[in-house]
Design a protein around this motif. Structure first.
Motif, PDB file in Angstrom:
ATOM      1  N   LYS A   1       9.958   5.497   7.593  1.00  0.00           N
ATOM      2  CA  LYS A   1       9.272   4.524   6.494  1.00  0.00           C
ATOM      3  C   LYS A   1       8.120   5.107   5.729  1.00  0.00           C
ATOM      4  O   LYS A   1       7.732   4.516   4.724  1.00  0.00           O
ATOM      5  CB  LYS A   1       8.482   3.434   7.371  1.00  0.00           C
ATOM      6  N   ASN A   2       7.803   6.379   6.030  1.00  0.00           N
ATOM      7  CA  ASN A   2       6.851   7.177   5.085  1.00  0.00           C
ATOM      8  C   ASN A   2       7.830   8.179   4.364  1.00  0.00           C
ATOM      9  O   ASN A   2       7.033   8.797   3.509  1.00  0.00           O
ATOM     10  CB  ASN A   2       6.154   7.919   5.881  1.00  0.00           C
ATOM     11  N   LEU A   3       9.089   8.089   4.161  1.00  0.00           N
ATOM     12  CA  LEU A   3       9.722   9.052   3.281  1.00  0.00           C
ATOM     13  C   LEU A   3       9.767   8.737   2.062  1.00  0.00           C
ATOM     14  O   LEU A   3       9.648   7.575   1.517  1.00  0.00           O
ATOM     15  CB  LEU A   3      11.224   8.933   3.871  1.00  0.00           C
ATOM     16  N   GLU A   4       9.539   9.766   1.243  1.00  0.00           N
ATOM     17  CA  GLU A   4       9.075   9.780  -0.386  1.00  0.00           C
ATOM     18  C   GLU A   4      10.486  10.523  -0.781  1.00  0.00           C
ATOM     19  O   GLU A   4      10.882  10.122  -1.885  1.00  0.00           O
ATOM     20  CB  GLU A   4       7.817  10.255  -0.653  1.00  0.00           C
ATOM     21  N   TYR A   5      10.907  11.648  -0.403  1.00  0.00           N
ATOM     22  CA  TYR A   5      11.784  12.440  -1.066  1.00  0.00           C
ATOM     23  C   TYR A   5      13.143  12.564  -0.066  1.00  0.00           C
ATOM     24  O   TYR A   5      12.800  13.062   1.229  1.00  0.00           O
ATOM     25  CB  TYR A   5      11.393  13.742  -1.243  1.00  0.00           C
ATOM     26  N   LEU A   6      14.198  12.167  -0.263  1.00  0.00           N
ATOM     27  CA  LEU A   6      15.474  12.469   0.568  1.00  0.00           C
ATOM     28  C   LEU A   6      16.553  13.100  -0.494  1.00  0.00           C
ATOM     29  O   LEU A   6      17.017  12.436  -1.288  1.00  0.00           O
ATOM     30  CB  LEU A   6      15.852  11.000   1.126  1.00  0.00           C
ATOM     31  N   TRP A   7      16.709  14.383  -0.336  1.00  0.00           N
ATOM     32  CA  TRP A   7      17.659  15.198  -1.022  1.00  0.00           C
ATOM     33  C   TRP A   7      18.775  15.828  -0.152  1.00  0.00           C
ATOM     34  O   TRP A   7      18.521  16.401   0.535  1.00  0.00           O
ATOM     35  CB  TRP A   7      16.921  16.443  -1.736  1.00  0.00           C
ATOM     36  N   LEU A   8      19.849  15.026  -0.368  1.00  0.00           N
ATOM     37  CA  LEU A   8      20.911  15.505   0.410  1.00  0.00           C
ATOM     38  C   LEU A   8      22.286  16.099  -0.446  1.00  0.00           C
ATOM     39  O   LEU A   8      23.541  16.262  -0.095  1.00  0.00           O
ATOM     40  CB  LEU A   8      21.698  14.245   1.235  1.00  0.00           C
ATOM     41  N   ASP A   9      21.960  16.311  -1.774  1.00  0.00           N
ATOM     42  CA  ASP A   9      23.027  16.622  -2.482  1.00  0.00           C
ATOM     43  C   ASP A   9      23.644  18.197  -2.097  1.00  0.00           C
ATOM     44  O   ASP A   9      23.031  18.758  -1.418  1.00  0.00           O
ATOM     45  CB  ASP A   9      22.592  16.784  -3.941  1.00  0.00           C
ATOM     46  N   SER A  10      24.727  18.314  -2.787  1.00  0.00           N
ATOM     47  CA  SER A  10      25.407  19.656  -2.745  1.00  0.00           C
ATOM     48  C   SER A  10      25.859  19.869  -1.202  1.00  0.00           C
ATOM     49  O   SER A  10      25.683  20.890  -0.702  1.00  0.00           O
ATOM     50  CB  SER A  10      24.567  20.798  -3.263  1.00  0.00           C
ATOM     51  N   ASN A  11      26.462  18.882  -0.634  1.00  0.00           N
ATOM     52  CA  ASN A  11      26.897  19.072   0.766  1.00  0.00           C
ATOM     53  C   ASN A  11      28.266  18.550   0.861  1.00  0.00           C
ATOM     54  O   ASN A  11      28.893  18.221  -0.353  1.00  0.00           O
ATOM     55  CB  ASN A  11      25.861  18.452   1.633  1.00  0.00           C
ATOM     56  N   GLN A  12      28.867  18.035   1.635  1.00  0.00           N
ATOM     57  CA  GLN A  12      30.358  17.461   1.902  1.00  0.00           C
ATOM     58  C   GLN A  12      30.154  16.251   2.737  1.00  0.00           C
ATOM     59  O   GLN A  12      31.088  15.922   3.526  1.00  0.00           O
ATOM     60  CB  GLN A  12      31.057  18.517   2.510  1.00  0.00           C
ATOM     61  N   LEU A  13      29.118  15.371   2.355  1.00  0.00           N
ATOM     62  CA  LEU A  13      28.994  14.209   3.287  1.00  0.00           C
ATOM     63  C   LEU A  13      30.036  13.059   2.417  1.00  0.00           C
ATOM     64  O   LEU A  13      30.290  13.135   1.282  1.00  0.00           O
ATOM     65  CB  LEU A  13      27.441  13.574   2.796  1.00  0.00           C
ATOM     66  N   THR A  14      30.340  12.398   3.401  1.00  0.00           N
ATOM     67  CA  THR A  14      31.345  11.453   3.114  1.00  0.00           C
ATOM     68  C   THR A  14      30.746   9.634   3.677  1.00  0.00           C
ATOM     69  O   THR A  14      29.736   9.658   4.185  1.00  0.00           O
ATOM     70  CB  THR A  14      32.591  11.524   3.963  1.00  0.00           C
ATOM     71  N   GLY A  15      31.635   8.855   3.292  1.00  0.00           N
ATOM     72  CA  GLY A  15      31.351   7.454   3.589  1.00  0.00           C
ATOM     73  C   GLY A  15      30.195   6.679   2.560  1.00  0.00           C
ATOM     74  O   GLY A  15      30.098   7.335   1.258  1.00  0.00           O
ATOM     75  N   THR A  16      29.590   5.881   3.183  1.00  0.00           N
ATOM     76  CA  THR A  16      28.841   5.095   2.347  1.00  0.00           C
ATOM     77  C   THR A  16      27.305   5.453   2.449  1.00  0.00           C
ATOM     78  O   THR A  16      26.837   5.843   3.601  1.00  0.00           O
ATOM     79  CB  THR A  16      29.068   3.495   2.493  1.00  0.00           C
ATOM     80  N   ILE A  17      26.359   4.851   1.631  1.00  0.00           N
ATOM     81  CA  ILE A  17      24.961   5.080   1.917  1.00  0.00           C
ATOM     82  C   ILE A  17      24.200   4.010   2.542  1.00  0.00           C
ATOM     83  O   ILE A  17      24.710   2.902   2.307  1.00  0.00           O
ATOM     84  CB  ILE A  17      24.281   5.460   0.284  1.00  0.00           C
ATOM     85  N   PRO A  18      23.777   4.248   3.731  1.00  0.00           N
ATOM     86  CA  PRO A  18      23.347   3.092   4.506  1.00  0.00           C
ATOM     87  C   PRO A  18      22.372   2.076   3.710  1.00  0.00           C
ATOM     88  O   PRO A  18      21.434   2.440   3.020  1.00  0.00           O
ATOM     89  CB  PRO A  18      22.301   3.648   5.641  1.00  0.00           C
ATOM     90  N   ALA A  19      22.729   0.889   3.922  1.00  0.00           N
ATOM     91  CA  ALA A  19      22.097  -0.047   2.765  1.00  0.00           C
ATOM     92  C   ALA A  19      20.527  -0.241   3.240  1.00  0.00           C
ATOM     93  O   ALA A  19      19.842  -0.651   2.249  1.00  0.00           O
ATOM     94  CB  ALA A  19      22.769  -1.478   3.153  1.00  0.00           C
ATOM     95  N   ASP A  20      20.286   0.179   4.441  1.00  0.00           N
ATOM     96  CA  ASP A  20      18.617   0.063   4.831  1.00  0.00           C
ATOM     97  C   ASP A  20      18.030   1.121   4.221  1.00  0.00           C
ATOM     98  O   ASP A  20      16.718   0.983   4.187  1.00  0.00           O
ATOM     99  CB  ASP A  20      18.584   0.008   6.444  1.00  0.00           C
ATOM    100  N   LEU A  21      18.649   2.051   3.662  1.00  0.00           N
ATOM    101  CA  LEU A  21      17.598   3.230   3.141  1.00  0.00           C
ATOM    102  C   LEU A  21      16.638   2.292   1.601  1.00  0.00           C
ATOM    103  O   LEU A  21      15.729   2.998   1.642  1.00  0.00           O
ATOM    104  CB  LEU A  21      18.445   4.185   2.421  1.00  0.00           C
ATOM    105  N   ILE A  22      17.376   1.317   1.389  1.00  0.00           N
ATOM    106  CA  ILE A  22      16.731   0.861   0.116  1.00  0.00           C
ATOM    107  C   ILE A  22      15.404  -0.099   0.677  1.00  0.00           C
ATOM    108  O   ILE A  22      14.285  -0.132  -0.186  1.00  0.00           O
ATOM    109  CB  ILE A  22      17.431  -0.352  -0.528  1.00  0.00           C
ATOM    110  N   ASN A  23      15.232  -0.306   2.025  1.00  0.00           N
ATOM    111  CA  ASN A  23      14.091  -0.864   2.662  1.00  0.00           C
ATOM    112  C   ASN A  23      12.857   0.213   2.887  1.00  0.00           C
ATOM    113  O   ASN A  23      11.869  -0.293   3.190  1.00  0.00           O
ATOM    114  CB  ASN A  23      14.405  -1.699   3.776  1.00  0.00           C
ATOM    115  N   ILE A  24      12.921   1.608   2.559  1.00  0.00           N
ATOM    116  CA  ILE A  24      12.050   2.463   2.731  1.00  0.00           C
ATOM    117  C   ILE A  24      10.964   2.373   1.566  1.00  0.00           C
ATOM    118  O   ILE A  24      11.304   2.562   0.553  1.00  0.00           O
ATOM    119  CB  ILE A  24      12.628   3.875   2.805  1.00  0.00           C
ATOM    120  N   ARG A  25       9.773   1.776   1.827  1.00  0.00           N
ATOM    121  CA  ARG A  25       8.758   1.278   0.673  1.00  0.00           C
ATOM    122  C   ARG A  25       8.300   2.675  -0.038  1.00  0.00           C
ATOM    123  O   ARG A  25       8.313   2.141  -1.323  1.00  0.00           O
ATOM    124  CB  ARG A  25       7.616   1.062   1.601  1.00  0.00           C
TER     125      ARG A  25
END
Length: 126
Positions: A98-122
């Motif tokens: 809930k205190n997350l300001e920066y989430l950088w996951l680029d330049s990896n080999q991640l797959t799937g969808t972005i979890p919808a609840d991430l949008i709720n991180i204030r």
């Protein structure tokens, strides 16, 4: 009582795996191991660092999935895992940060969808 608040070992050509024993540094607030040649997976034990505010593991050669245990880091403000070889999906447990300001996951080999609840991180900005 003195305690270790920050551990900065970035850009030191470190090799090998991240020791799971780092999860025992309960007072750690900042951990930077970026720009090394670390391999293996991200230890789930890092999820025990309840005071951690900043976790920088970018530009290594880490592989495997992002541990759901990182969702336990309630004080985490910055999670930077860019430039590795991480696979799998983004854990829905990261929505607990809930205190997350920066989430950088680029330049990896991640797959799937972005979890919808991430949008709720204030405070999430990036």
């Amino acid at each position: 009582m003195k305690y270790l608040a920050g551990l900065y070992l970035n850009n030191n050509q470190l090799r090998g795996m991240i020791p799971s024993a780092l999860g025992n540094l309960k007072n750690l607030e900042r951990l930077s191991l970026s720009g090394n040649q670390l391999t293996g997976t991200i230890p789930a034990d890092l999820g025990n660092l309840s005071n951690l505010e900043k976790l920088w593991l970018y530009n290594n050669q880490l592989m495997g999935t992002i541990p759901a245990a990182l969702g336990n880091l309630k004080n985490l403000e910055r999670l930077i895992l860019s430039g590795n070889q991480l696979t799998g999906t983004i854990p829905a447990a990261l929505s607990n940060l809930k205190n997350l300001e920066y989430l950088w996951l680029d330049s990896n080999q991640l797959t799937g969808t972005i979890p919808a609840d991430l949008i709720n991180i204030r405070y999430l900005k990036y």
